[in-house]
Motif scaffolding. Structure first.
Motif, PDB file in Angstrom:
ATOM      1  N   TRP A 328     -52.774 -10.043 -16.848  1.00  0.00           N
ATOM      2  CA  TRP A 328     -52.082 -10.770 -15.785  1.00  0.00           C
ATOM      3  C   TRP A 328     -50.573 -10.591 -15.896  1.00  0.00           C
ATOM      4  N   ARG A 339     -46.028 -14.363  -7.975  1.00  0.00           N
ATOM      5  CA  ARG A 339     -46.186 -15.600  -8.736  1.00  0.00           C
ATOM      6  C   ARG A 339     -47.634 -15.717  -9.207  1.00  0.00           C
ATOM      7  N   LEU A 340     -47.825 -16.606 -10.165  1.00  0.00           N
ATOM      8  CA  LEU A 340     -49.163 -16.860 -10.702  1.00  0.00           C
ATOM      9  C   LEU A 340     -49.405 -18.357 -10.726  1.00  0.00           C
ATOM     10  N   PHE A 360     -47.454 -15.981 -22.152  1.00  0.00           N
ATOM     11  CA  PHE A 360     -46.947 -15.073 -21.125  1.00  0.00           C
ATOM     12  C   PHE A 360     -45.540 -14.595 -21.461  1.00  0.00           C
ATOM     13  N   ARG A 369     -42.055 -17.973 -12.975  1.00  0.00           N
ATOM     14  CA  ARG A 369     -42.980 -17.270 -12.067  1.00  0.00           C
ATOM     15  C   ARG A 369     -44.404 -17.817 -12.178  1.00  0.00           C
ATOM     16  N   ILE A 370     -44.601 -18.802 -13.057  1.00  0.00           N
ATOM     17  CA  ILE A 370     -45.945 -19.314 -13.308  1.00  0.00           C
ATOM     18  C   ILE A 370     -45.982 -20.805 -13.008  1.00  0.00           C
TER      19      ILE A 370
END
Length: 492
Positions: A328, A339-340, A360, A369-370
């Motif tokens: 991922w 984005r996640l 991450f 971004r998460i």
């Protein structure tokens, strides 16, 4: 903690720590209390300290394994349970190893067979009930055994099958820890011809005897290792034929199972040597899905409004292995601005969120971004798919209902056709849905396909439900007829 007052125990160990206590007892007690209050990430650090102070303390190793498993460190959990077995030949360690090993990325088919057969041979009773060789004329008597009939999210594929059975040819028995009303609330459509066999409060021998009294032609175990307390019931072979379905994901290692029901995707012919059961395959997928509960409408892909793609997964935290995080992270690295969104029960705890963000960050992903979120009531949970453009299936332990519900909400789900049953469940469902293009060959292909999906807008959302409703994945009626044929074949 014998009274299960875990929060109070945690507070006591915190006070001891504040007073300067720093020995093994505090580290082990604090780690265990953190584990019991679902703070797995924080528990790992404390239990690692306990193991460092007392390397041959089996309880520390066992609890460390449980905490590691809860955070997706499944290989590490397997190592901890094996280490506990070295110092203490205890059934709890053997059962824990047998339970988690199908989700261990480094485990082979032989490893899974050895762990599960080792538990079955050493720790399950050998008593086996006897039944006549020939079955009684009349409708086939089939019983479903589950500890989870009252859990609607868990049982959706099961109720899809049970509700579609032909009662003229099949006498359905529900061998249940739940009441008939609880089953109905969870998705079962009551039929007056069905028989409830209540098992609440019965030990293994009592439950086996009560099931045997129903004189079943086929007992279908839906528990597997998810309800280890009922494995002894299956081991007694309380029906003429015993099969496993729905919640197996690998061999049981238990001789009492006559067969396990899968499909051509999840179990390949050359893998049957690693099964103690006969492998029976149904056409298409061994799971089907029926939407008989409230769902939100399908929304437009969020990327059209916010200008960036959002990948996501609502899989349980124990499925998010380091290999999944690596893949991922590679996807995010290759899709600028992506984005996640991750959502599961474990992420309701701050320490668990921090643990995952660090994982991450180790791959260079900026935490901004998460988005990490806790679980939610079911309708709200489903509505959150409106914020995801592409769902990512974890591996080697894929989603099942999670995959189907993401698809029903219009979201394409990307998976890998993996190296074992647990890692091919997504491929089985997606191929049955006619979505072969979302099945990757391996991790590199998975990343490449995700990047391709992330670089454009997916147009499947608006027609996804229509497509699924016409697919094999949702044809519960055809699946019921096929399973009935399987049962008749097994019963002889």
């Amino acid at each position: 903690m014998r009274g299960r007052r875990f929060a109070e125990a945690l507070e006591c160990f915190r006070r001891a720590e504040a007073l300067g206590e720093d020995g093994f007892d505090v580290r082990f007690g604090l780690g265990s209390a953190l584990l019991d209050t679902h703070r797995e990430a924080d528990a790992i650090a404390e239990l690692e300290s306990a193991v460092a102070l007392a390397p041959r303390h089996a309880g520390s190793l066992h609890n460390l394994g449980k905490a590691q498993y809860g955070m997706g460190l499944v290989d590490e959990a397997v190592a901890s349970f094996r280490a506990a077995l070295v110092v203490s030949d205890d059934v709890l360690h053997r059962l824990a190893l047998a339970t988690v090993i199908p989700g261990s990325p480094s485990a082979t088919h032989a490893d899974v067979l050895d762990a599960r057969r080792g538990f079955a041979v050493r720790d399950l009773p050998s008593r086996r009930l006897r039944f006549p060789a020939e079955r009684t004329p009349g409708p086939l008597r089939v019983g479903y055994l589950s500890a989870f009939f009252a859990s609607p999210n868990w049982m959706k594929p099961v109720w899809g099958l049970v509700n579609a059975h032909d009662r003229d040819g099949l006498a359905v028995h529900l061998l249940s820890e739940a009441t008939d009303a609880e089953c109905a609330a969870a998705g079962y459509r009551p039929d007056p011809r069905d028989t409830f066999v209540p098992l609440q409060g019965l030990d293994g021998d009592e439950a086996a005897e009560r099931i045997a009294a129903a004189e079943l032609d086929v007992l279908v175990d839906l528990n597997g290792y998810s309800a280890p307390g009922r494995l002894a019931v299956v081991a007694a072979h309380p029906a003429r034929t015993v099969v496993g379905w729905f919640n197996q994901y690998a061999t049981s290692g238990i001789a009492a199972y006559d067969a396990v029901i899968g499909d051509a995707v999840v179990v390949r012919p050359d893998e049957e040597v690693y099964y103690t059961e006969s492998v029976v395959r149904v056409p298409g997928t061994y799971l089907t899905f029926d939407v008989a509960y409230p769902v939100p409408p399908v929304e437009e892909a969020p990327a059209r409004g916010n200008g960036h793609v959002t990948f996501g997964s609502f899989a349980s935290q124990y499925k998010l292995t380091p290999q999944v995080v690596r893949a991922w992270a590679a996807i995010l690295d290759a899709v600028p601005g992506a984005r996640l969104l991750l959502k599961n029960r474990a992420l309701g705890v701050e320490g668990n969120r921090a643990f995952l963000l660090r994982a991450f960050a180790d791959h260079g992903v900026d935490p901004s971004r998460i988005t990490l979120e806790a679980g939610a009531p079911h309708l709200e949970y489903l509505a959150a798919y409106s914020r995801i453009d592409v769902a990512l299936d974890p591996y080697p332990y894929n989603g099942g209902t999670t995959t189907c519900e993401a698809l029903w909400q219009g979201v394409p789900v990307l998976c890998i056709d993996g190296d074992r049953w647990a890692a091919r469940q997504g491929a089985s469902l997606l191929r049955a849905a006619g979505l072969d293009e979302l099945v990757a060959r391996d991790e590199a292909d998975y990343v490449a396909r995700a990047i391709e999906l992330g670089e454009g807008f997916d147009d499947r959302r608006a027609t996804m439900r229509e497509r699924l409703a016409a697919s094999r994945m949702m044809d519960t009626t055809a699946f019921a007829r096929e399973m009935e044929d399987v049962y008749r074949g097994c019963a002889g």
